[in-house]
Write an enzyme that holds these catalytic residues in place. Sequence first.
Site, PDB file in Angstrom:
ATOM      1  CB  THR A 185      -0.914  -0.148   1.421  1.00  0.00           C
ATOM      2  OG1 THR A 185      -0.251   0.049   2.445  1.00  0.00           O
ATOM      3  CG2 THR A 185      -2.097  -1.101   1.203  1.00  0.00           C
ATOM      4  CB  SER A 241      -0.240  -1.963   9.195  1.00  0.00           C
ATOM      5  OG  SER A 241      -1.430  -2.686   9.202  1.00  0.00           O
ATOM      6  CE1 TYR A 271      -4.464  -1.116  10.969  1.00  0.00           C
ATOM      7  CE2 TYR A 271      -6.237  -0.277  12.163  1.00  0.00           C
ATOM      8  CZ  TYR A 271      -5.165  -0.176  11.638  1.00  0.00           C
ATOM      9  OH  TYR A 271      -4.239   0.791  11.671  1.00  0.00           O
ATOM     10  CE1 TYR A 297       9.131 -10.475  21.653  1.00  0.00           C
ATOM     11  CE2 TYR A 297      11.445  -9.825  21.676  1.00  0.00           C
ATOM     12  CZ  TYR A 297      10.321 -10.414  21.331  1.00  0.00           C
ATOM     13  OH  TYR A 297      10.589 -11.648  20.355  1.00  0.00           O
TER      14      TYR A 297
END
Length: 314
Positions: A38, A78, A148, A162
Amino acid sequence: MTKKKVLITGGAGFLGSHLCDRFMKEGCHVIAMDNLLTGDIANIEHLLKEKDFEFHHHDVSKYVHVSGELSYILHFASPASPIDYLKMPIQTMKVGSLGTLNCLGLAKDKGARILVASTSEVYGDPQVHPQKEDYWGNVNPVGPRGVYDEAKRFQEALTMAYHTFHGLETRIVRIFNTFGPRMRLDDGRVLPAFISQALRGEDLTAFGDGSQTRSFTYVDDLVEGIYRLLMSDYPHPVNVGNPQEITINEFAEEIIRLTGSKSKVIYKPLPKDDPKQRKPDITLAKKILDWEPKYSRAEGLKPTLEYFKQKVLG
Ligand code: UDP
């Protein structure tokens, strides 16, 4: 002193390319990574000749390698508009999950600080208004937008894992509807749709009865908020958005007025799970980042309209 090296995934996209500009201005060495699904190379064409800019044509859902030291990673890859992620549901889930995992792994390996692009979509169709960071949201995991929304929710959870487990320096920005030059004309979002319809003299397509609300942020304000968040020491999610809320009907009238168009507003069915209202509570960003938007919607729309005029009218 050697320059700080920054990896920006989705670097050829709308937001990613503006971030590339900002980090170049800050005197960093910028690596833009994008699979151009995109994104558009035209968004970064002006940077390609710079010696401190590199473009890596790569899908971040696959193993990511960058040689040498790395100070910062900004994970912005994304598909990001509803029609894009409806067309590419698997890629959307992969880049939010595997792509995030690869970026976090790289950050750990390099000892880099990482900022991930989250979204107001984590609040789904919110039952709390305006939306504050401690609201857990109202998302339909198996609805069309779930690919999404849930990818971004997973991304936030993985990023926190993390942080807590590996002590990684992480930042999470929750981005609200943002607009500005370099948005894709055909990405299906309301702003490019309305502006291109108005400029072409076509009817503006409001979905549902047009009473749903959004709060639009000009891209320069967003980039400033993101930069401040990256430089802060705050590991939890932060809303960055302009709280100036407007209904889609009012927005259509505003675009018709600003373009001087003779177009009318027509109504089309409301997409499934379309959020009824959206407005950020930015108390936290004000407090910890000393950030608030500088541009009103009208101010941001000026350069945006110029950009779209060039694209539509040539
Ligand atoms: N929308 C609309 N007409 C369009 C495109 C979108 O009325 O041509 C509406 C859409 O239903 C939603 C709002 O505008 O209520 C914002 O949609 P967009 O796709 O820009 O982003 P979202 O905030 O839904 O992710």
